[in-house]
Design an enzyme around this catalytic site. Structure first.
Site, PDB file in Angstrom:
ATOM      1  NE  ARG A 141       8.952  -5.416  -7.303  1.00 36.94           N
ATOM      2  CZ  ARG A 141       8.986  -6.663  -6.866  1.00 36.94           C
ATOM      3  NH1 ARG A 141       9.933  -7.481  -7.269  1.00 36.94           N
ATOM      4  NH2 ARG A 141       8.066  -7.104  -6.035  1.00 36.94           N
ATOM      5  CD  GLU A 148       7.526  -3.408   0.632  1.00 34.73           C
ATOM      6  OE1 GLU A 148       8.068  -2.292   0.499  1.00 34.73           O
ATOM      7  OE2 GLU A 148       7.201  -4.120  -0.336  1.00 34.73           O
ATOM      8  NE  ARG A 206       8.575  -0.915 -10.000  1.00 34.56           N
ATOM      9  CZ  ARG A 206       8.270  -1.445  -8.822  1.00 34.56           C
ATOM     10  NH1 ARG A 206       9.011  -1.185  -7.763  1.00 34.56           N
ATOM     11  NH2 ARG A 206       7.235  -2.252  -8.685  1.00 34.56           N
TER      12      ARG A 206
END
Length: 172
Positions: free
Chosen positions: A59, A67, A101
């Site tokens: 990330r 999005e 992540r």
């Protein structure tokens, strides 16, 4: 009296040492980078990098892209693909997020190093994510990139009432 004669020289040496340490600390941080190849782009702020044979989901630190269902979500992903997919990158890990992540700054290496995080923001295809940028070593570069995007009315800044991704996620 002789000591006072050398005071300006001593001050100059201290200033030079301070300047050098500032740049040395950046070099030291960079030495902790891992190098790999981008194998997949999930969206405008998440990618997968092969780090010594281990596929690592990353990330991007300090940014938040629209999005996929939002306006410019697909364009943001496409830009990240053009910038990084299949390319060698340097990855500086900052932390792990709640999904496991790696949160990192990513630089495409080569003839001219590109800071992927800020490139997306400067193009207007991601926002500076102030809430989560405090530990990003290059936060100020991202802040400046957003100012540039705003002044150009690039991407998300072309529509002043764009819904920020973090607000979009709250309602969907």
């Amino acid at each position: 009296m002789k000591l006072l004669k050398f005071l300006p020289l001593l001050i100059l040496l201290i200033a030079i040492a301070g300047f050098g340490m500032k740049h040395f600390s950046n070099a030291a941080t960079r030495s902790f980078s891992q190098y790999g190849t981008v194998t997949k782009v999930a969206d405008g702020d998440t990618l997968t990098v092969d780090l010594d044979g281990k596929l690592t989901k990353i990330r991007l630190c300090g940014i938040d892209a629209p999005e996929q269902q939002q306006a410019l979500g697909k364009e943001s992903k496409a830009l990240l693909q053009r910038l990084a997919l299949g390319k060698e990158v340097a990855v500086t890990e900052i932390e792990r997020d709640r999904y496991g992540r790696m949160v990192a700054e990513v630089f495409v290496t080569g003839d001219s190093e590109q800071f992927v995080n800020s490139d997306l923001v400067e193009a207007g295809l991601a926002y500076h994510y102030e809430k989560y940028s405090g530990d990003c070593p290059n936060k100020e570069v991202i802040v400046t990139a957003e100012s540039i995007a705003q002044s150009k009315k690039a991407g998300v800044w072309a529509k002043p009432n764009s819904i920020k991704p973090w607000d979009y996620r709250k309602t969907n």
